[in-house]
Write a protein that holds these residues in place. Structure first.
Motif, mmCIF file in Angstrom:
data_model
loop_
_atom_site.group_PDB
_atom_site.id
_atom_site.type_symbol
_atom_site.label_atom_id
_atom_site.label_comp_id
_atom_site.label_asym_id
_atom_site.label_seq_id
_atom_site.Cartn_x
_atom_site.Cartn_y
_atom_site.Cartn_z
ATOM 1 N N CYS A 127 28.643 1.493 22.628
ATOM 2 C CA CYS A 127 29.710 1.754 21.682
ATOM 3 C C CYS A 127 29.805 0.492 20.897
ATOM 4 C CB CYS A 127 30.858 1.950 22.531
ATOM 5 S SG CYS A 127 31.042 3.316 23.613
ATOM 6 N N LEU A 128 29.705 -0.500 20.963
ATOM 7 C CA LEU A 128 29.984 -1.686 20.042
ATOM 8 C C LEU A 128 28.877 -1.737 18.937
ATOM 9 C CD1 LEU A 128 31.324 -4.382 22.326
ATOM 10 C CD2 LEU A 128 32.628 -3.224 20.512
ATOM 11 N N LEU A 129 27.740 -1.587 19.326
ATOM 12 C CA LEU A 129 26.597 -1.483 18.528
ATOM 13 C C LEU A 129 26.489 -0.319 17.592
ATOM 14 C CD1 LEU A 129 23.994 -2.996 20.827
ATOM 15 C CD2 LEU A 129 24.705 -4.029 18.775
ATOM 16 N N GLY A 130 26.877 0.896 18.021
ATOM 17 C CA GLY A 130 26.912 1.992 17.422
ATOM 18 C C GLY A 130 25.476 2.802 17.427
ATOM 19 N N PHE A 162 16.104 0.836 23.590
ATOM 20 C CA PHE A 162 15.426 0.781 22.397
ATOM 21 C C PHE A 162 16.240 0.799 21.313
ATOM 22 C CE2 PHE A 162 13.473 3.128 19.113
ATOM 23 C CZ PHE A 162 12.454 2.177 19.001
ATOM 24 N N TRP A 163 17.192 1.672 21.224
ATOM 25 C CA TRP A 163 18.019 1.736 19.866
ATOM 26 C C TRP A 163 19.068 0.445 19.758
ATOM 27 C CZ3 TRP A 163 16.066 4.641 16.361
ATOM 28 C CH2 TRP A 163 15.079 5.706 16.761
ATOM 29 N N ALA A 164 19.524 0.118 20.951
ATOM 30 C CA ALA A 164 20.246 -1.117 20.778
ATOM 31 C C ALA A 164 19.477 -2.339 20.389
ATOM 32 C CB ALA A 164 20.648 -1.329 22.348
ATOM 33 N N LEU A 165 18.207 -2.410 20.833
ATOM 34 C CA LEU A 165 17.215 -3.426 20.102
ATOM 35 C C LEU A 165 17.122 -3.286 18.850
ATOM 36 C CD1 LEU A 165 15.339 -5.898 20.927
ATOM 37 C CD2 LEU A 165 13.469 -4.162 20.884
ATOM 38 N N VAL A 166 16.996 -1.976 18.320
ATOM 39 C CA VAL A 166 16.865 -1.693 16.777
ATOM 40 C C VAL A 166 17.899 -2.301 16.146
ATOM 41 C CG1 VAL A 166 16.743 0.268 15.183
ATOM 42 C CG2 VAL A 166 15.154 0.204 17.139
ATOM 43 N N VAL A 167 19.163 -1.922 16.600
ATOM 44 C CA VAL A 167 20.301 -2.335 16.013
ATOM 45 C C VAL A 167 20.599 -3.730 15.888
ATOM 46 C CG1 VAL A 167 23.075 -2.449 15.949
ATOM 47 C CG2 VAL A 167 21.774 -0.121 16.368
ATOM 48 N N LEU A 168 20.244 -4.761 16.776
ATOM 49 C CA LEU A 168 20.290 -5.966 16.917
ATOM 50 C C LEU A 168 19.419 -6.757 16.172
ATOM 51 C CD1 LEU A 168 20.765 -6.503 20.882
ATOM 52 C CD2 LEU A 168 22.578 -6.991 19.218
ATOM 53 N N LYS A 227 20.489 -5.313 11.925
ATOM 54 C CA LYS A 227 21.851 -5.309 11.310
ATOM 55 C C LYS A 227 22.272 -6.850 10.732
ATOM 56 C CE LYS A 227 24.648 -1.462 12.422
ATOM 57 N NZ LYS A 227 26.004 -0.954 12.768
ATOM 58 N N PRO A 228 22.477 -7.338 9.691
ATOM 59 C CA PRO A 228 22.668 -8.535 9.359
ATOM 60 C C PRO A 228 23.701 -9.110 10.098
ATOM 61 C CG PRO A 228 22.558 -7.078 7.556
ATOM 62 C CD PRO A 228 22.578 -6.380 8.473
ATOM 63 N N ILE A 247 26.698 -13.084 14.765
ATOM 64 C CA ILE A 247 25.826 -14.152 14.830
ATOM 65 C C ILE A 247 26.897 -15.323 14.904
ATOM 66 C CG2 ILE A 247 26.015 -14.679 12.348
ATOM 67 C CD1 ILE A 247 23.052 -15.406 12.558
ATOM 68 N N ASN A 248 28.047 -15.326 14.567
ATOM 69 C CA ASN A 248 28.813 -16.665 14.631
ATOM 70 C C ASN A 248 28.930 -17.150 15.851
ATOM 71 O OD1 ASN A 248 29.043 -15.887 12.042
ATOM 72 N ND2 ASN A 248 31.648 -16.113 11.896
#
Length: 509
Positions: free
Chosen positions: A88-91, A229-235, A238-239, A315-316
């Protein structure tokens, strides 16, 4: 303990997160660094119901209420719901739906390629020697690489597949889903191999880089294969998260490591000076921390909370986690007069520091703000410019210095990745006594100048409710009083900066 099967007679069972517990005095027990004494809080039934209700009614606006989400995280995430929360958080579902290809298509293409090579994802060990032979066969008489047989239009390179095979074996080798040769472990290794290979096909510009296997394996421990897999794509793209972290040049990760060096220098000057005296280059351990993103910590319940916060805040959190660990370690590090003791402590964080009930409460109160990272990034760039000029080079190559990062609409300097070998030891060692204070004063002046520009831009935004300025902390949160005096020359100036900082925090929320 879990009842996961193992073929190793030294294993007496598995802990609640699936990591093997070895017999005492067994060689593997002596070698392993993992703790199985967890202090993760138990989540009440009513709290679990609250989590389930929130996640079942999740919308994109759910993540925007960060204050509520932080309170939920602080109370503890139910282990069985963590994968759902991360999705949910990653979308990641939205990214999956917008993709022109399905994960199973990437897997099918990979299997066709492996079939052409005579291997499958279930024969990982055999694949190494087979892929070595394939490399030889693919080279023609002129030494150029040729295709064995027609395959998919875009295949994963042989060298990439070989590296993935090697890293699958090295990623969490004591976790029940990846340990041994039993059916569960074989399937777990095959899943990890498929995810990493599919991502190399999905994004050939990045392909595969060491370190990615730890992130993918951690996701697999909490999610189904396709969701991981899709969670890895987002991580990785995404900047807000890890965009650029795993490019093969490692420019981005080295740039972030040098920014962290500056944070360490100005937040913890005593520890910084101690490392300088011992000639310990912080990049030696910072780069390792950032590459594995704290998944090597011995207490897995702490690792999961760190990743809850990374996925929520971005990232912070990586910078604040590094600072938090150093703050907890500082008293014992300052007593170490030998680099052979200090560096191993930093590379293998002790169990007593990484325990949930020690590390996590300290992490909640350790904050690193975006404006602070922007300031440190500017300092890194200016130090590189000065180093180039002092070396006799009067013109600075455009490739070495790029001023493309925008800071709230204003052009601000950005660092191009360094090779990680340069240390600021020479400048620090020559600035002793009064010279050292002058250097610090100049650096802080630069930081304040950038911070003022940042705050001026934010002042154009609509203000929220007025905060009490007396509750805000100074800009340099944990520096010595003389450092604050150098940065803030008067009480009036301090009030001005603190008031601006209140606006910064409201805008960021």
């Amino acid at each position: 303990m879990s009842s996961c099967r193992s073929e190793n007679h030294c294993v007496v069972g598995f802990d609640q997160f699936g990591f093997a517990v070895f017999r005492r005095h067994c060689d593997k027990w002596k070698q392993q660094h993992r703790s199985h004494e967890y202090s993760y809080p138990s989540v009440s039934a009513s709290k679990i119901e609250s989590w389930q209700e929130m996640l079942s009614n999740w919308t994109g606006a759910g993540a925007s209420c960060t204050t509520k989400m932080h309170s939920f995280l602080e109370a503890g995430v139910p282990i069985e719901l963590r994968g759902h929360l991360w999705k949910c958080l990653l979308g990641s579902d939205a990214v999956k739906e917008s993709s022109t290809h399905a994960y199973q298509e990437y897997v099918q293409d990979l299997r066709c390629q492996l079939a052409n090579l005579g291997v499958t994802e279930y024969r990982v060990q055999v694949a190494i020697s087979t892929l070595d032979n394939a490399d030889t066969e693919r080279a023609g008489p002129d030494g150029r690489t040729r295709n064995l047989v027609p395959g998919p239009s875009l295949e994963v390179g042989i060298e990439t597949l070989r590296q993935i095979v090697l890293d699958v074996e090295r990623s969490f080798p004591t976790h029940c889903s990846l340990m041994g040769r039993n059916p569960e472990a074989k399937e777990g290794q095959a899943k990890l191999f498929r995810i990493l290979s599919a991502y190399a096909k999905y994004n050939p510009q990045i392909g595969y880089c060491q370190g990615m296997s730890y992130i993918a394996a951690m996701l697999l421990m909490n999610m189904r294969e396709e969701d991981a897999f899709w969670a890895l794509v987002v991580l990785l793209e995404k900047p807000k998260y890890l965009a650029g972290f795993y490019e093969h040049s490692l420019h981005t990760i080295q740039r972030h490591a040098k920014i962290f060096q500056q944070l360490l220098k100005h937040r913890m000057p005593c520890l910084w000076q101690h490392m300088e005296d011992l000639e310990v280059a912080p990049l030696l351990f910072i780069t390792t921390w950032f590459l594995t993103l704290f998944t090597s910590l011995p207490c897995w319940d702490s690792v999961l909370v760190i990743w809850d916060l990374i996925i929520l805040d971005g990232i912070n959190v990586i910078f604040s986690t590094g600072l938090c660990i150093l703050q907890l370690l500082e008293p014992r590090l300052l007593t170490m007069s030998d680099v052979s003791l200090l560096l191993p402590t930093l590379l293998r964080i002790p169990v007593d520091v990484s325990r949930y009930n020690v590390l996590v409460p300290a992490l909640w109160i350790t904050k690193v703000h975006k404006w602070e990272l922007d300031c440190m990034q500017s300092v890194v760039l200016e130090e590189e410019e000065e180093a180039l000029l002092s070396s006799g080079r009067h013109s600075i190559p455009a490739a070495a210095v790029q001023k493309v990062t925008k800071l709230n609409g204003r052009n601000a300097p950005d660092t191009k990745g360094a090779d990680g070998k340069r240390s600021t030891r020479s400048s620090a060692s020559t600035a002793r006594g009064a010279g050292q204070q002058e250097t610090l004063k100049n650096t802080l002046s630069k930081m304040l100048k950038i911070a003022r520009c940042y705050l001026r831009d934010l002042s154009r935004l609509p203000d929220g409710p007025k905060d009490n300025p007396s509750q805000d902390r100074p800009l340099i949160v944990q520096g010595h009083s003389k450092h604050r005096a150098a940065a803030l020359s008067s009480k009036g100036q301090a009030r001005k900066v603190n008031s601006g900082r209140g606006r910064t925090e409201r805008a960021s929320r």
